[in-house]
Design a protein around this motif. Sequence first.
Motif: not given
Length: 117
Positions: A47-63
Motif C-alpha cells: 500500500v505504502a512505503t517510506i524511506s529510512l529518514g522519511g524523505g521519500s514515500t511511495n503509494y499504490a495507485d489505488s490509495v
Amino acid sequence: VQLVESGGGLVQPGGSLRLSCAASGFTISNYVMNWYHQAPGKERELVATISLGGGSTNYADSVKGRFTISRDNAKNTVYLQMNSLKPEDTAVYYCNAQWVVAGRSYWGQGTQVTVSL
C-alpha cells in the motif's frame, strides 16, 4: 523483535482512520517501513512505503491522494493516515520493516479495517 499494529476498526465510507505500528526489540531507523493490506481471497498488496529518514514515500495507485505514510524514528513508530475511505479499502493491514542489505524483514500481526455503512 515485534511490530504491533493498532487503530483499525469499522468506519463508514468517506471516513478516516489512523493506523499505528509500534516496533520493539529493534530500531526502525535502519529499516524501510511498509504498509500492506490483504483483502479476503486476495494476495497481500503493498500500500505504502517510506524511506529510512522519511524523505521519500511511495503509494499504490489505488490509495494515492487519500493515504499518507509517516514515521517517527524517535518513537520507533510508523503511521498510516487513511482518508476518504472506500469499501474496497476493507482488508487486514500489516506493517512491515525491511532491511534489504542485512536480509531482515519483520511483520506485524495485522489490524482489520472495515469500511461499510
